[in-house]
Write an enzyme that holds these catalytic residues in place. Structure first.
Site, mmCIF file in Angstrom:
data_model
loop_
_atom_site.group_PDB
_atom_site.id
_atom_site.type_symbol
_atom_site.label_atom_id
_atom_site.label_comp_id
_atom_site.label_asym_id
_atom_site.label_seq_id
_atom_site.Cartn_x
_atom_site.Cartn_y
_atom_site.Cartn_z
ATOM 1 N N LYS A 190 -3.043 8.915 -34.337
ATOM 2 C CA LYS A 190 -3.393 9.902 -33.256
ATOM 3 C C LYS A 190 -4.402 8.976 -32.088
ATOM 4 O O LYS A 190 -4.859 8.092 -32.833
ATOM 5 C CB LYS A 190 -3.826 11.065 -33.838
ATOM 6 C CG LYS A 190 -5.209 10.875 -34.583
ATOM 7 C CD LYS A 190 -5.324 12.310 -35.264
ATOM 8 C CE LYS A 190 -6.616 12.310 -35.953
ATOM 9 N NZ LYS A 190 -6.778 13.314 -36.837
ATOM 10 N N TYR A 208 -31.252 1.078 -14.567
ATOM 11 C CA TYR A 208 -31.255 2.493 -13.908
ATOM 12 C C TYR A 208 -32.394 2.838 -14.591
ATOM 13 O O TYR A 208 -32.795 3.011 -15.707
ATOM 14 C CB TYR A 208 -30.148 3.163 -13.959
ATOM 15 C CG TYR A 208 -28.915 2.797 -13.438
ATOM 16 C CD1 TYR A 208 -28.852 2.964 -11.937
ATOM 17 C CD2 TYR A 208 -27.743 2.173 -14.110
ATOM 18 C CE1 TYR A 208 -27.778 2.502 -11.166
ATOM 19 C CE2 TYR A 208 -26.666 1.692 -13.273
ATOM 20 C CZ TYR A 208 -26.710 1.944 -11.727
ATOM 21 O OH TYR A 208 -25.567 1.629 -11.155
HETATM 22 C C1 LIG Z 1 -7.045 12.815 -38.522
HETATM 23 C C2 LIG Z 1 -6.604 13.610 -39.284
HETATM 24 C C3 LIG Z 1 -6.664 12.683 -40.473
HETATM 25 C C4 LIG Z 1 -6.888 11.132 -40.720
HETATM 26 O O1 LIG Z 1 -8.165 11.153 -40.853
HETATM 27 P P1 LIG Z 1 -9.143 9.958 -41.211
HETATM 28 O O2 LIG Z 1 -10.475 10.588 -41.554
HETATM 29 O O3 LIG Z 1 -8.996 9.094 -40.003
HETATM 30 O O4 LIG Z 1 -8.545 9.309 -42.332
HETATM 31 C C5 LIG Z 1 -5.776 13.208 -41.458
HETATM 32 N N1 LIG Z 1 -5.371 14.514 -41.503
HETATM 33 C C6 LIG Z 1 -5.449 14.999 -40.441
HETATM 34 C C7 LIG Z 1 -5.099 16.566 -40.508
HETATM 35 C C8 LIG Z 1 -6.204 14.828 -39.421
HETATM 36 O O5 LIG Z 1 -6.150 15.571 -37.989
#
Ligand SMILES: *Cc1c(COP(=O)(O)O)cnc(C)c1O
Length: 330
Positions: A5, A225
């Site tokens: 993702k 800034y």
């Molecule tokens: C994002 C996510 C993962 C992966 O998590 P990590 O901490 O990056 O390994 C696994 N399961 C779900 C449901 C997630 O939303």
């Protein structure tokens, strides 16, 4: 299942997927991410970790071999009501203590039986839960979640999926049949006060830029800034072409390290959209315009930069903006 993702945590969705030959499936949060993988030619099964948002998406799931989470009554009812030509592969998501998505433990039998009954769900209904505190090895929460999951799932001969990266690294009794590594795939640790190296993980991303100016500043000349920083003695600054417009955290504290020619230097002044200033003292290592600057990477853990910016490495990786160009090396 490899979690891809948010543009593969900022690493580039399709390219990363193309190199994960050993993954049995991919997992993403949204249907658009899954469609982008298919458009990129990837053929492995894809699990939608939040399920579908709209009943009208169900034929798209079917046509593309996307598997869905079922986490609530709305989704289950939509699935039952749909007119589909074949069943969809489903994962029943159980809330064992995260209290975000998932059915209540007492709803388990009802949901499981309805999923078995509807012709729109494949008979193999796999089970999933998600940990809330797996990055904290001192918390008893994860063991409670595992125990609750196992109590519900013990009579169900289907695949079990519990662990994210922290579960994989710290909670072996939560490994189940499938695991869902995200952050650790990219060589980064989710556990407090560790880096990927602690677990023999190799960081995948190196974020670099160049020095675009080296200049002298006098004592008490306010830099950048709001004139947020000044030196109490004459010094030299290196200006580098990187800022929050690239995804570098604007809240990185004074002294947050970067590396130039194997030496660490601290950032000073405000992180701007396009530039960051470094105090390089009397420039004993002869930094020049054009020198490469590593903002994070294998020799400068993103976990450390995240700490300097009061955030977590996940956010820094995901925040890389489209202005940054990607080069891939094996
Ligand atoms: C994002 C996510 C993962 C992966 O998590 P990590 O901490 O990056 O390994 C696994 N399961 C779900 C449901 C997630 O939303």
């Amino acid at each position: 299942m490899a979690v891809l993702k948010a543009n593969a945590y900022g690493h580039g969705l399709v390219t990363i997927a193309q190199h994960l030959n050993d993954a049995d499936a991919f997992a993403v949060a949204r249907i658009d991410e899954a469609l982008a993988l298919r458009a990129g030619g990837l053929t492995k099964p894809i699990v939608l970790l939040e399920g579908f948002f709209d009943e009208a998406d169900l034929p798209i799931l079917l046509a593309n071999n996307f598997q869905t989470i079922i986490h609530d009554e709305n989704q289950l009812a939509a699935l039952e009501n749909a007119q589909l030509e074949a069943p969809i592969n489903c994962w029943l998501k159980i809330n064992t203590g995260m209290h975000r998505l998932g059915i209540a433990p007492e709803q388990f039998d009802e949901f499981y039986n309805r999923l078995q009954k509807t012709a729109n769900a494949n008979n193999t209904v796999n089970l999933m839960t998600h940990f809330s505190c797996a990055d904290d090895v001192d918390s008893s929460k994860t063991m409670q979640q595992i125990a609750l999951f196992n109590r519900l799932a013990e009579n169900v001969e289907q695949a079990h999926c519990l662990s994210n990266s922290a579960g994989i690294l710290a909670w072996p009794s939560g490994h189940g049949d499938w695991v869902r590594p995200g952050l650790m795939l990219y060589g980064v640790s989710p556990m407090a006060n560790t880096t990927g190296k602690t677990y023999q993980l190799e960081p995948v991303m190196r974020l670099t830029t160049k020095v675009i100016a080296v200049r002298n500043v006098a004592a008490h000349e306010a830099v950048g800034y709001s004139g947020r920083w000044q030196s109490d003695k004459p010094t030299q600054l290196a200006v580098v072409a990187m800022g929050y417009g690239d995804g570098y955290p604007r809240h990185a504290r004074a002294g947050t390290p970067v590396i130039i020619n194997k030496q660490r230097y601290g950032i000073v002044g405000s992180v701007a959209m396009d530039m960051i200033t470094l105090d390089i003292g009397n420039n004993t290592h002869n930094i020049k315009v054009g020198d490469e600057v590593t903002m994070w990477g294998p020799e400068l853990p993103v976990e450390e930069i995240a700490q300097c910016a009061d955030t977590i490495p996940y956010e820094l990786l995901c925040n890389i903006t489209p202005r940054v160009s990607y080069q891939y090396q094996r």
